[in-house]
Design a protein around this motif. Sequence first.
Motif, PDB file in Angstrom:
ATOM      1  N   THR A  92      -3.166 -17.903   5.135  1.00 38.16           N
ATOM      2  CA  THR A  92      -3.572 -19.016   4.266  1.00 38.16           C
ATOM      3  C   THR A  92      -3.962 -20.251   5.058  1.00 38.16           C
ATOM      4  N   SER A  93      -3.436 -20.386   6.278  1.00 40.69           N
ATOM      5  CA  SER A  93      -3.821 -21.519   7.123  1.00 40.69           C
ATOM      6  C   SER A  93      -3.652 -21.152   8.598  1.00 40.69           C
ATOM      7  N   GLU A  94      -4.741 -21.229   9.330  1.00 39.12           N
ATOM      8  CA  GLU A  94      -4.660 -21.009  10.774  1.00 39.12           C
ATOM      9  C   GLU A  94      -4.021 -22.209  11.465  1.00 39.12           C
ATOM     10  N   ILE A  95      -4.267 -23.387  10.924  1.00 41.52           N
ATOM     11  CA  ILE A  95      -3.728 -24.604  11.529  1.00 41.52           C
ATOM     12  C   ILE A  95      -2.207 -24.620  11.424  1.00 41.52           C
ATOM     13  N   ARG A  96      -1.703 -24.337  10.211  1.00 39.16           N
ATOM     14  CA  ARG A  96      -0.252 -24.378   9.986  1.00 39.16           C
ATOM     15  C   ARG A  96       0.421 -23.044  10.284  1.00 39.16           C
ATOM     16  N   LYS A  97      -0.379 -22.030  10.573  1.00 39.59           N
ATOM     17  CA  LYS A  97       0.141 -20.698  10.842  1.00 39.59           C
ATOM     18  C   LYS A  97       0.984 -20.191   9.670  1.00 39.59           C
ATOM     19  N   THR A  98       0.358 -20.149   8.476  1.00 42.08           N
ATOM     20  CA  THR A  98       1.044 -19.685   7.277  1.00 42.08           C
ATOM     21  C   THR A  98       0.291 -18.514   6.650  1.00 42.08           C
ATOM     22  N   CYS A  99       1.024 -17.719   5.869  1.00 45.79           N
ATOM     23  CA  CYS A  99       0.413 -16.577   5.191  1.00 45.79           C
ATOM     24  C   CYS A  99       1.100 -16.340   3.862  1.00 45.79           C
ATOM     25  N   GLN A 100       0.533 -15.429   3.080  1.00 44.52           N
ATOM     26  CA  GLN A 100       1.103 -15.034   1.799  1.00 44.52           C
ATOM     27  C   GLN A 100       1.097 -13.519   1.704  1.00 44.52           C
ATOM     28  N   THR A 101       1.955 -12.987   0.831  1.00 47.09           N
ATOM     29  CA  THR A 101       1.853 -11.563   0.535  1.00 47.09           C
ATOM     30  C   THR A 101       0.502 -11.333  -0.131  1.00 47.09           C
ATOM     31  N   ALA A 102      -0.149 -10.258   0.216  1.00 49.35           N
ATOM     32  CA  ALA A 102      -1.524 -10.043  -0.231  1.00 49.35           C
ATOM     33  C   ALA A 102      -1.615  -9.999  -1.750  1.00 49.35           C
ATOM     34  N   PRO A 103      -2.533 -10.782  -2.345  1.00 47.66           N
ATOM     35  CA  PRO A 103      -2.702 -10.757  -3.802  1.00 47.66           C
ATOM     36  C   PRO A 103      -3.198  -9.405  -4.275  1.00 47.66           C
ATOM     37  N   GLY A 104      -2.822  -9.048  -5.479  1.00 48.24           N
ATOM     38  CA  GLY A 104      -3.295  -7.809  -6.084  1.00 48.24           C
ATOM     39  C   GLY A 104      -4.584  -8.030  -6.834  1.00 48.24           C
ATOM     40  N   ALA A 105      -5.125  -6.960  -7.349  1.00 46.39           N
ATOM     41  CA  ALA A 105      -6.293  -7.002  -8.218  1.00 46.39           C
ATOM     42  C   ALA A 105      -6.009  -6.098  -9.403  1.00 46.39           C
ATOM     43  N   THR A 106      -6.710  -6.311 -10.484  1.00 42.41           N
ATOM     44  CA  THR A 106      -6.465  -5.547 -11.698  1.00 42.41           C
ATOM     45  C   THR A 106      -6.499  -4.045 -11.423  1.00 42.41           C
ATOM     46  N   GLY A 107      -5.387  -3.384 -11.743  1.00 40.73           N
ATOM     47  CA  GLY A 107      -5.338  -1.934 -11.626  1.00 40.73           C
ATOM     48  C   GLY A 107      -5.005  -1.399 -10.250  1.00 40.73           C
ATOM     49  N   GLN A 108      -4.644  -2.265  -9.312  1.00 41.98           N
ATOM     50  CA  GLN A 108      -4.306  -1.749  -7.991  1.00 41.98           C
ATOM     51  C   GLN A 108      -3.201  -2.601  -7.362  1.00 41.98           C
ATOM     52  N   MET A 109      -2.488  -2.027  -6.386  1.00 39.89           N
ATOM     53  CA  MET A 109      -1.488  -2.742  -5.628  1.00 39.89           C
ATOM     54  C   MET A 109      -2.105  -3.190  -4.314  1.00 39.89           C
ATOM     55  N   ALA A 110      -1.803  -4.425  -3.914  1.00 42.07           N
ATOM     56  CA  ALA A 110      -2.388  -4.914  -2.670  1.00 42.07           C
ATOM     57  C   ALA A 110      -1.351  -5.126  -1.584  1.00 42.07           C
ATOM     58  N   CYS A 111      -0.125  -5.479  -1.955  1.00 42.33           N
ATOM     59  CA  CYS A 111       0.871  -5.871  -0.968  1.00 42.33           C
ATOM     60  C   CYS A 111       1.659  -4.685  -0.417  1.00 42.33           C
ATOM     61  N   ILE A 112       2.096  -3.801  -1.283  1.00 45.00           N
ATOM     62  CA  ILE A 112       2.849  -2.617  -0.877  1.00 45.00           C
ATOM     63  C   ILE A 112       2.282  -1.396  -1.590  1.00 45.00           C
ATOM     64  N   PRO A 113       2.523  -0.208  -1.068  1.00 46.25           N
ATOM     65  CA  PRO A 113       2.044   0.988  -1.760  1.00 46.25           C
ATOM     66  C   PRO A 113       2.676   1.123  -3.143  1.00 46.25           C
ATOM     67  N   LEU A 114       1.914   1.611  -4.080  1.00 48.20           N
ATOM     68  CA  LEU A 114       2.367   1.727  -5.462  1.00 48.20           C
ATOM     69  C   LEU A 114       3.606   2.602  -5.590  1.00 48.20           C
ATOM     70  N   TYR A 115       3.753   3.576  -4.721  1.00 50.75           N
ATOM     71  CA  TYR A 115       4.868   4.522  -4.822  1.00 50.75           C
ATOM     72  C   TYR A 115       6.162   3.981  -4.200  1.00 50.75           C
ATOM     73  N   THR A 116       6.155   2.759  -3.685  1.00 52.31           N
ATOM     74  CA  THR A 116       7.339   2.201  -3.033  1.00 52.31           C
ATOM     75  C   THR A 116       8.539   2.215  -3.972  1.00 52.31           C
ATOM     76  N   ARG A 117       9.689   2.632  -3.434  1.00 56.66           N
ATOM     77  CA  ARG A 117      10.908   2.732  -4.235  1.00 56.66           C
ATOM     78  C   ARG A 117      12.033   1.915  -3.594  1.00 56.66           C
ATOM     79  N   GLY A 118      12.968   1.466  -4.437  1.00 60.88           N
ATOM     80  CA  GLY A 118      14.176   0.824  -3.931  1.00 60.88           C
ATOM     81  C   GLY A 118      13.983  -0.623  -3.516  1.00 60.88           C
TER      82      GLY A 118
END
Length: 306
Positions: free
Chosen positions: A37-63
Motif C-alpha cells: 500500500t505504500s513503498e515510502i512507509r513500507k506498508t501492505c494489506q491482505t490482498a483484496p478479494g473480487a466477486t466470486g473468488q478468494m484473493a488472500c488465502i486459498p478457498l479450501y483453507t481450514r482451521g
Amino acid sequence: MKKLLILLLTLAWAMPGLTKTLTATTIEGVEMLFEVTSEIRKTCQTAPGATGQMACIPLYTRGKVTIPEVVDGYTVKEIGCESFAACPAITEVVIPESVMVIDDCAFEASYGLYKVNIPEGVIVIGDRAFCATGIREITVGSNFWEDEMTIGSQAFCGCTGLKRITLLNNVYRLEMSCISECSSLETLIIGSGLEEIEDGNFRDLGALETIFVAPDNPCFNTRDNSNMLIRTADDCALTATRNFKFPPGLHGIGSYAFSSMPITNIIIPASVQYYGFNPFFKCPLESIVVEETNPCYDSRDSCNAV
C-alpha cells in the motif's frame, strides 16, 4: 470520514498497474497473498478479494489462520476488502496488532469463523466486515487509544452465534444495522466514548439479557434500572433486555427497539411522544394499549394498535 480514511490508506494500490504483490506462509502453513500500500512507509494489506473468488488465502483453507505482522519488510496495516470473505472452513483468525483498518466485507459469510481478535489500534471496521460469520464473542476498540473508532454498516449483522459484544472507550460511532439480527446476543457493553448510533442497530436482539453503559458516557444511559439503552439527548429507548421496564418520563421509543422480544402485552406510557418505525417487530403481541393521557398517541376503540 470512514470512506475517506480507507481511500487515503489504499490509494497506492488502487491505481492500475502499480500494485506490488507479496507472499508469505503462516505458522499454520497457509499461503497468503498481500499487496503493498505504500513503498515510502513500507506498508501492505491482505490482498483484496473480487466477486466470486478468494484473493488472500486459498478457498479450501481450514482451521486457524495467523496473519503475519511483517511480510518482506512491509508492515501489515489493513485487512483488505473481501480478503477472507466466503471462506467457510476457517475457524479462527489472529490479526496482528499492526492493523488499523478492517475493510468492507473482509470476513463476510465465513460461516465457520467463530473466533477473531480486533487489535486495539484498529480505528475503522468497514461495512459488512464480519457479517454472517460464526463469531461468538467480540471486544472492539481500546481504552487507551485516543483515535475515534467507527464501526460500519452491518459490520456484525447476522452473526447469529454472537453472545457478547464489548465496545471500549474509543468506539465513537455505530453505523446503520451494525449489530442487528444477532439473535443470540445476551450481553451488550458500551464504553464512555460512544456518541452516535444510527437507526436499525438493534433489530432482532430478542435474547438480550444485560446492557451496561459506562457511567461517564454523556450520550447514552440505562437510567432508573430500566434495563433499556436510552439516548440521553432526547430520552429515547433504543433497545432493551427481556426484563425491561419503562422509566419515569420516557420521551421516545426508537425503531425496532423491542423487535423479536417475547412481549405479549404492552402499555405505552403517557410520556412517550415519539414512536419509531415498527418498535415491536416480530413480537407476539396480543394487546397494546396507550395510556389515555398521552397527548400524541392513542389506542382508541380497543384497536390494539398505536
